[in-house]
Enzyme design. Structure first.
Site, PDB file in Angstrom:
ATOM      1  N   HIS A   1       0.837  -1.204   0.000  1.00  0.00           N
ATOM      2  CA  HIS A   1       0.000   0.000   0.000  1.00  0.00           C
ATOM      3  C   HIS A   1       0.866   1.246   0.000  1.00  0.00           C
ATOM      4  O   HIS A   1       2.002   1.235   0.479  1.00  0.00           O
ATOM      5  CB  HIS A   1      -0.923   0.029   1.221  1.00  0.00           C
ATOM      6  CG  HIS A   1      -0.195  -0.074   2.519  1.00  0.00           C
ATOM      7  ND1 HIS A   1       0.264  -1.264   3.024  1.00  0.00           N
ATOM      8  CD2 HIS A   1       0.173   0.882   3.414  1.00  0.00           C
ATOM      9  CE1 HIS A   1       0.870  -1.049   4.171  1.00  0.00           C
ATOM     10  NE2 HIS A   1       0.844   0.244   4.434  1.00  0.00           N
TER      11      HIS A   1
ATOM     12  N   HIS B   1       0.613   5.281   1.214  1.00  0.00           N
ATOM     13  CA  HIS B   1      -0.139   6.288   1.972  1.00  0.00           C
ATOM     14  C   HIS B   1      -0.160   7.593   1.175  1.00  0.00           C
ATOM     15  O   HIS B   1       0.884   8.040   0.696  1.00  0.00           O
ATOM     16  CB  HIS B   1       0.568   6.633   3.291  1.00  0.00           C
ATOM     17  CG  HIS B   1       0.681   5.517   4.265  1.00  0.00           C
ATOM     18  ND1 HIS B   1      -0.056   5.471   5.418  1.00  0.00           N
ATOM     19  CD2 HIS B   1       1.482   4.418   4.293  1.00  0.00           C
ATOM     20  CE1 HIS B   1       0.282   4.398   6.120  1.00  0.00           C
ATOM     21  NE2 HIS B   1       1.217   3.739   5.461  1.00  0.00           N
TER      22      HIS B   1
HETATM   23  P1  5GP Z   1       2.082   0.740   7.358  1.00  0.00           P
HETATM   24  O1  5GP Z   1       2.500   0.978   8.783  1.00  0.00           O
HETATM   25  O2  5GP Z   1       2.101  -0.739   7.042  1.00  0.00           O
HETATM   26  O3  5GP Z   1       2.818   1.563   6.340  1.00  0.00           O
HETATM   27  O4  5GP Z   1       0.582   1.248   7.271  1.00  0.00           O
HETATM   28  C1  5GP Z   1      -0.510   0.490   7.656  1.00  0.00           C
HETATM   29  C2  5GP Z   1      -1.655   1.448   7.834  1.00  0.00           C
HETATM   30  O5  5GP Z   1      -2.853   0.687   7.876  1.00  0.00           O
HETATM   31  C3  5GP Z   1      -1.599   2.253   9.136  1.00  0.00           C
HETATM   32  O6  5GP Z   1      -1.496   3.635   8.853  1.00  0.00           O
HETATM   33  C4  5GP Z   1      -2.909   1.908   9.834  1.00  0.00           C
HETATM   34  O7  5GP Z   1      -3.523   3.010  10.421  1.00  0.00           O
HETATM   35  C5  5GP Z   1      -3.756   1.349   8.702  1.00  0.00           C
HETATM   36  N1  5GP Z   1      -4.732   0.380   9.165  1.00  0.00           N
HETATM   37  C6  5GP Z   1      -4.486  -0.706   9.956  1.00  0.00           C
HETATM   38  N2  5GP Z   1      -5.623  -1.374  10.182  1.00  0.00           N
HETATM   39  C7  5GP Z   1      -6.607  -0.720   9.516  1.00  0.00           C
HETATM   40  C8  5GP Z   1      -8.007  -0.948   9.368  1.00  0.00           C
HETATM   41  O8  5GP Z   1      -8.604  -1.894   9.902  1.00  0.00           O
HETATM   42  N3  5GP Z   1      -8.695  -0.065   8.600  1.00  0.00           N
HETATM   43  C9  5GP Z   1      -8.093   1.000   7.995  1.00  0.00           C
HETATM   44  N4  5GP Z   1      -8.875   1.800   7.274  1.00  0.00           N
HETATM   45  N5  5GP Z   1      -6.772   1.251   8.129  1.00  0.00           N
HETATM   46  C10 5GP Z   1      -6.037   0.397   8.868  1.00  0.00           C
END
Ligand code: 5GP
Length: 138
Positions: free
Chosen positions: A98, A100
């Site tokens: 993903h 952001h």
């Molecule tokens: P990473 O830390 O892997 O770059 O980002 C993962 C993102 O997923 C985090 O910003 C977190 O807030 C988001 N996230 C985790 N669980 C959920 C969820 O159940 N729903 C949504 N909409 N976002 C989520």
């Protein structure tokens, strides 16, 4: 592999979906770091950028751009940070690829600070590093 994002894709858990096509889906990040913080996610649960096929990546980056424009317009943002963490050491917490989109606003108090190592480096250090990357590309 099942991830929290595959559950969102399959509508097993709720999310605020703002865009979807055959290859990608976009929904609001639950944390809303800033107003409109959105995740653009591959439909297939590739773990990180290293696993994503080139065609999917090409498509995804165009979606990221279009959504960045739409989100900026929707909230009158002054800029956007695009963030993609690959690997736990890089801050990845959901192992499903993903990007952001983090809209930025005047005085939003978010700090994106990258340490500057220039003062510790010689021109030779830069040359060696560039040569190592170029060698790894071939
Ligand atoms: P990473 O830390 O892997 O770059 O980002 C993962 C993102 O997923 C985090 O910003 C977190 O807030 C988001 N996230 C985790 N669980 C959920 C969820 O159940 N729903 C949504 N909409 N976002 C989520």
């Amino acid at each position: 592999m099942e991830t929290i994002f595959t559950k969102i894709i399959k509508r097993e858990i709720p999310a605020h979906i703002v865009y979807e096509d055959d290859l990608v889906i976009a929904f609001l990040d639950i944390t809303q770091t800033t107003l409109g913080h959105t995740l653009v996610v591959t439909k297939e649960p590739y773990k990180n950028i290293f696993e994503v096929p080139e065609d999917t990546l090409k498509h995804l980056i165009v979606v990221v751009k279009n959504l960045s424009v739409a989100i900026s317009n929707a909230f009158n943002a002054s800029g956007v940070n695009l963030l993609n963490n690959n690997g736990a050491m890089a801050g990845q917490t959901v192992f499903h690829y993903h990007v952001h989109i983090i809209p930025r606003f005047k005085n939003d108090d978010i700090k994106v600070e990258l340490p500057n190592q220039m003062s510790t480096l010689t021109q030779e250090d830069y040359k060696k590093r560039a040569a190592m990357i170029i060698a790894a590309l071939s």
